[in-house]
Write a protein that holds these residues in place. Structure first.
Motif, PDB file in Angstrom:
ATOM      1  N   THR A 254       4.119 -42.166  -6.110  1.00  0.00           N
ATOM      2  CA  THR A 254       5.201 -41.642  -5.715  1.00  0.00           C
ATOM      3  C   THR A 254       6.169 -42.065  -4.886  1.00  0.00           C
ATOM      4  N   GLU A 255       5.065 -42.899  -4.150  1.00  0.00           N
ATOM      5  CA  GLU A 255       5.717 -43.408  -2.511  1.00  0.00           C
ATOM      6  C   GLU A 255       5.046 -44.718  -2.322  1.00  0.00           C
ATOM      7  N   PRO A 256       5.640 -46.003  -3.072  1.00  0.00           N
ATOM      8  CA  PRO A 256       5.151 -47.307  -2.358  1.00  0.00           C
ATOM      9  C   PRO A 256       4.643 -47.145  -1.594  1.00  0.00           C
ATOM     10  N   LYS A 257       3.871 -48.142  -1.124  1.00  0.00           N
ATOM     11  CA  LYS A 257       2.367 -48.634  -0.528  1.00  0.00           C
ATOM     12  C   LYS A 257       3.345 -50.861  -0.373  1.00  0.00           C
ATOM     13  N   ILE A 258       3.278 -50.765   0.786  1.00  0.00           N
ATOM     14  CA  ILE A 258       4.006 -52.049   0.581  1.00  0.00           C
ATOM     15  C   ILE A 258       3.239 -52.405   1.929  1.00  0.00           C
ATOM     16  N   PRO A 259       3.000 -53.860   2.131  1.00  0.00           N
ATOM     17  CA  PRO A 259       1.702 -54.197   3.377  1.00  0.00           C
ATOM     18  C   PRO A 259       2.823 -54.694   4.236  1.00  0.00           C
ATOM     19  N   ASP A 260       2.061 -54.492   5.645  1.00  0.00           N
ATOM     20  CA  ASP A 260       2.829 -55.125   6.496  1.00  0.00           C
ATOM     21  C   ASP A 260       3.074 -57.076   6.834  1.00  0.00           C
ATOM     22  N   ILE A 261       4.351 -57.600   6.173  1.00  0.00           N
ATOM     23  CA  ILE A 261       4.211 -59.217   5.571  1.00  0.00           C
ATOM     24  C   ILE A 261       4.954 -59.860   6.937  1.00  0.00           C
ATOM     25  N   SER A 262       4.799 -60.263   7.683  1.00  0.00           N
ATOM     26  CA  SER A 262       5.818 -60.937   8.794  1.00  0.00           C
ATOM     27  C   SER A 262       6.515 -62.072   7.837  1.00  0.00           C
ATOM     28  N   GLY A 263       8.170 -61.751   8.342  1.00  0.00           N
ATOM     29  CA  GLY A 263       8.864 -63.657   8.272  1.00  0.00           C
ATOM     30  C   GLY A 263       9.519 -63.090   6.890  1.00  0.00           C
ATOM     31  N   ILE A 264       9.517 -61.836   6.830  1.00  0.00           N
ATOM     32  CA  ILE A 264       9.764 -62.533   4.916  1.00  0.00           C
ATOM     33  C   ILE A 264      11.461 -62.470   5.059  1.00  0.00           C
ATOM     34  N   SER A 265      11.883 -63.501   4.189  1.00  0.00           N
ATOM     35  CA  SER A 265      13.349 -64.048   4.613  1.00  0.00           C
ATOM     36  C   SER A 265      14.008 -64.188   3.015  1.00  0.00           C
ATOM     37  N   VAL A 266      13.707 -63.516   2.034  1.00  0.00           N
ATOM     38  CA  VAL A 266      13.788 -64.082   0.665  1.00  0.00           C
ATOM     39  C   VAL A 266      13.522 -61.945   0.068  1.00  0.00           C
ATOM     40  N   PRO A 267      14.487 -62.227  -1.198  1.00  0.00           N
ATOM     41  CA  PRO A 267      14.435 -60.591  -1.515  1.00  0.00           C
ATOM     42  C   PRO A 267      13.239 -59.943  -2.163  1.00  0.00           C
ATOM     43  N   ALA A 268      13.185 -58.542  -2.024  1.00  0.00           N
ATOM     44  CA  ALA A 268      11.938 -58.395  -1.878  1.00  0.00           C
ATOM     45  C   ALA A 268      11.781 -56.993  -1.863  1.00  0.00           C
ATOM     46  N   PHE A 269      11.354 -56.656  -3.512  1.00  0.00           N
ATOM     47  CA  PHE A 269      11.083 -54.902  -3.913  1.00  0.00           C
ATOM     48  C   PHE A 269       9.467 -54.945  -4.023  1.00  0.00           C
ATOM     49  N   HIS A 270       9.431 -53.935  -4.517  1.00  0.00           N
ATOM     50  CA  HIS A 270       8.334 -52.880  -5.024  1.00  0.00           C
ATOM     51  C   HIS A 270       8.290 -52.553  -6.801  1.00  0.00           C
ATOM     52  N   THR A 271       7.872 -52.888  -7.860  1.00  0.00           N
ATOM     53  CA  THR A 271       7.577 -52.617  -9.173  1.00  0.00           C
ATOM     54  C   THR A 271       8.163 -50.830  -9.147  1.00  0.00           C
ATOM     55  N   ALA A 272       7.908 -50.247  -8.149  1.00  0.00           N
ATOM     56  CA  ALA A 272       8.347 -49.076  -8.694  1.00  0.00           C
ATOM     57  C   ALA A 272       9.814 -48.687  -8.316  1.00  0.00           C
ATOM     58  N   ARG A 273      10.744 -49.933  -7.541  1.00  0.00           N
ATOM     59  CA  ARG A 273      11.259 -49.823  -7.601  1.00  0.00           C
ATOM     60  C   ARG A 273      12.428 -51.150  -7.392  1.00  0.00           C
ATOM     61  N   TRP A 274      12.038 -51.789  -8.675  1.00  0.00           N
ATOM     62  CA  TRP A 274      12.465 -52.686  -9.949  1.00  0.00           C
ATOM     63  C   TRP A 274      14.402 -52.988  -9.564  1.00  0.00           C
ATOM     64  N   ASP A 275      14.601 -53.852  -8.595  1.00  0.00           N
ATOM     65  CA  ASP A 275      16.055 -53.891  -8.218  1.00  0.00           C
ATOM     66  C   ASP A 275      16.013 -55.243  -9.756  1.00  0.00           C
ATOM     67  N   HIS A 276      16.950 -54.430 -10.496  1.00  0.00           N
ATOM     68  CA  HIS A 276      17.751 -54.986 -11.844  1.00  0.00           C
ATOM     69  C   HIS A 276      18.743 -56.671 -11.523  1.00  0.00           C
ATOM     70  N   SER A 277      18.907 -55.862 -10.407  1.00  0.00           N
ATOM     71  CA  SER A 277      20.187 -57.440 -10.000  1.00  0.00           C
ATOM     72  C   SER A 277      19.862 -58.288  -9.391  1.00  0.00           C
ATOM     73  N   VAL A 278      19.285 -58.088  -8.903  1.00  0.00           N
ATOM     74  CA  VAL A 278      17.986 -59.539  -8.803  1.00  0.00           C
ATOM     75  C   VAL A 278      17.681 -60.385 -10.058  1.00  0.00           C
ATOM     76  N   ASP A 279      18.434 -61.707 -10.392  1.00  0.00           N
ATOM     77  CA  ASP A 279      17.801 -62.653 -10.904  1.00  0.00           C
ATOM     78  C   ASP A 279      16.949 -63.276 -11.119  1.00  0.00           C
ATOM     79  N   LEU A 280      15.986 -63.877 -12.203  1.00  0.00           N
ATOM     80  CA  LEU A 280      14.550 -64.453 -11.725  1.00  0.00           C
ATOM     81  C   LEU A 280      14.341 -65.101 -12.505  1.00  0.00           C
ATOM     82  N   ASP A 281      15.588 -65.179 -13.515  1.00  0.00           N
ATOM     83  CA  ASP A 281      15.975 -66.218 -14.674  1.00  0.00           C
ATOM     84  C   ASP A 281      15.690 -67.424 -13.760  1.00  0.00           C
ATOM     85  N   GLY A 282      14.718 -69.124 -13.938  1.00  0.00           N
ATOM     86  CA  GLY A 282      14.615 -69.955 -13.348  1.00  0.00           C
ATOM     87  C   GLY A 282      14.385 -70.191 -11.829  1.00  0.00           C
ATOM     88  N   ALA A 283      13.937 -68.790 -11.088  1.00  0.00           N
ATOM     89  CA  ALA A 283      13.213 -69.001 -10.235  1.00  0.00           C
ATOM     90  C   ALA A 283      11.790 -68.581  -9.722  1.00  0.00           C
TER      91      ALA A 283
END
Length: 467
Positions: A134-163
């Motif tokens: 139930t609780e996503p496990k997300i590793p501690d990655i430094s410096g992330i400056s782009v949209p990021a999400f877990h598969t269990a919290r999929w952000d359908h508003s983010v356009d992946l086409d051509g990305a």
């Protein structure tokens, strides 16, 4: 304060199953769900390609088969629709309470006092059906400056086409997501700590089935999957056959010897979850896909892997699993004499019959300690636990005092689990997996034997181990 006989926490598969069983009894009950809908895993996971990895007809309650599964392995939305249908039954729906997140449950004076974000409840029996994924496990990655999400919290508003997309992980969700994205993205970089064993899925569409056909398919699938325990027990012939099957699938689908070598696992087959796919390896061989080492950090939009690989990333997807061995709800449950469930489980989850815990009277945990299977359908285990629960409720109807399993019985059961697990590939396969608690090195998620044996041992309530 609302008084009921039974409070069920969670409206996923186990919680709905409990509600169906309780709906035919005299006890009053409620099902508390923090979200606005039922479904648990199948409500939360809406990523592209999400589907069951157990044959569909086994992933349904025996008393409520679904004749309309469209495929051998049902897509996630069909499973969610099945669960919604069960929850909408007139005998179940009135008992559901959405938006009720349990913040504390305290045992006092023979009753459980359950506090939620929308009120309090008092009950004699507490059933925890909160799940383990139930609780996503997300590793501690430094410096992330782009949209990021877990598969269990999929952000359908983010356009992946051509990305330019990065996927972190190569587990069960990753091997479904990656083939589903490869035709949409400009480039896909897969960051992997280790590689999975993958066997053919052989998924196909099928027509609606009648009751006799469903029963036949269920029995055949169950019997076939039960045979998989032999390899997990490290029986040489079975282990060799399974290893050959997986490596043969890799060889057949990845002709490039360099990529094939990089995709070959470095541990024994079955130590981690064995995955099913006919599309993962072909996707990994596409020009648009790059396999890199474990993700280390970001520098602007540049993702840097531990093997030195650098990739420009627009969107990052974590397919990194869940907090499985240390259940978040455990810190909210207080049993007899002020004992927190998280304290009772500080060296790993323990129980008796994979359902009851010493120090926590009249409490039953579904889908908890050693109540998952690494080779067959979890629904079989849940049904067995529900039979145990019903037997316990029958017993409670005949006695005045609470039911609390003795420490001796729990310790004996735990020793049996550890003895059975000690021979298995899960502990002797040379890997690190989410089945094993890192604090103690114990196998705490899986039942280390057949599903049949689980039901024989734990599917019927026995009052003898209770004080």
């Amino acid at each position: 304060m609302t008084d009921v006989d039974v409070v069920v926490v969670g409206a996923g598969l186990a919680g709905i199953g409990a509600a169906i069983e309780l709906s035919g009894r005299d006890e009053t009950f409620v099902v508390l769900e923090r979200a606005a809908d039922v479904g648990g895993t199948w409500r939360d996971n809406t990523y592209p390609g999400v589907a069951c990895d157990v044959p569909s007809h086994l992933y349904a309650f025996a008393h409520s088969p679904n004749p309309a599964w469209s495929r051998t392995f049902a897509p996630g939305h069909e499973i969610q629709a099945y669960l919604r249908g069960l929850a909408a039954r007139p005998a179940v729906a009135p008992h559901l309470r959405f938006g009720h997140e349990v913040t504390a449950a305290v045992y006092s004076a023979g009753r459980w006092h359950v506090t939620t974000t929308r009120g309090t409840f008092r009950c004699r029996v507490l059933v925890l059906a909160a799940g383990r994924l139930t609780e996503p496990k997300i590793p501690d990655i430094s410096g992330i400056s782009v949209p990021a999400f877990h598969t269990a919290r999929w952000d359908h508003s983010v356009d992946l086409d051509g990305a330019r997309v990065g996927v972190v992980g190569t587990g069960a969700s990753a091997i479904q997501v990656i083939p589903s994205l490869v035709d949409r993205v400009k480039h896909l970089t897969v960051f992997a700590r280790s590689n999975p064993y993958v066997i053919p899925r052989n998924d196909h569409a099928h027509a609606a089935a009648d009751a006799a056909e469903i029963l036949r398919v269920r029995e055949e699938a169950f019997t076939g999957l039960e045979q998989g325990i032999a390899a997990r027990r490290r029986e040489p012939a079975a282990l060799a056959e399974l290893r050959s099957r997986a490596l043969g699938h890799l060889a057949a689908q990845v002709p490039d010897p360099s990529l094939r070598a990089r995709l070959t696992p470095d541990y024994e087959v079955g130590c981690k979850r064995i995955l099913l796919s006919d599309t993962f390896y072909p996707a990994m061989g596409r020009d648009e896909v790059t396999l890199a080492g474990a993700l280390d950090r970001f520098d602007g939009q540049t993702a840097i892997a531990r093997d030195g690989h650098r990739a420009e990333i627009d969107v990052l997807v974590f397919a990194t699993g869940f907090h499985s061995t240390q259940q978040p709800y455990a810190s909210r449950i207080t049993g007899r004499d002020g004992l927190l469930l998280s304290q009772a489980w500080e060296q790993g989850m323990v129980s008796h019959a994979s359902t009851v815990v010493h120090g926590f009277p009249n409490m039953f945990v579904l889908d908890g300690p050693n109540a998952a299977l690494g080779h067959n359908s979890a629904v079989h285990v849940i049904e067995s636990q529900l039979s145990y629960l019903v037997g316990a409720l029958d017993h409670l109807g005949r006695v005045d005092g609470p039911l609390e399993v003795t420490a001796r019985a729990q310790e004996a059961y735990t020793r049996d689990i550890d003895t059975m697990a000690s021979r298995t590939v899960w502990l002797r396969g040379g890997c690190t997996s989410w089945y094993v608690d890192p604090r103690s090195g114990r196998l705490t998620l899986l039942w280390p034997s057949t599903a049949t044996e689980f039901r024989e041992r734990n599917g019927r309530f026995d009052p003898a181990p209770f004080g």
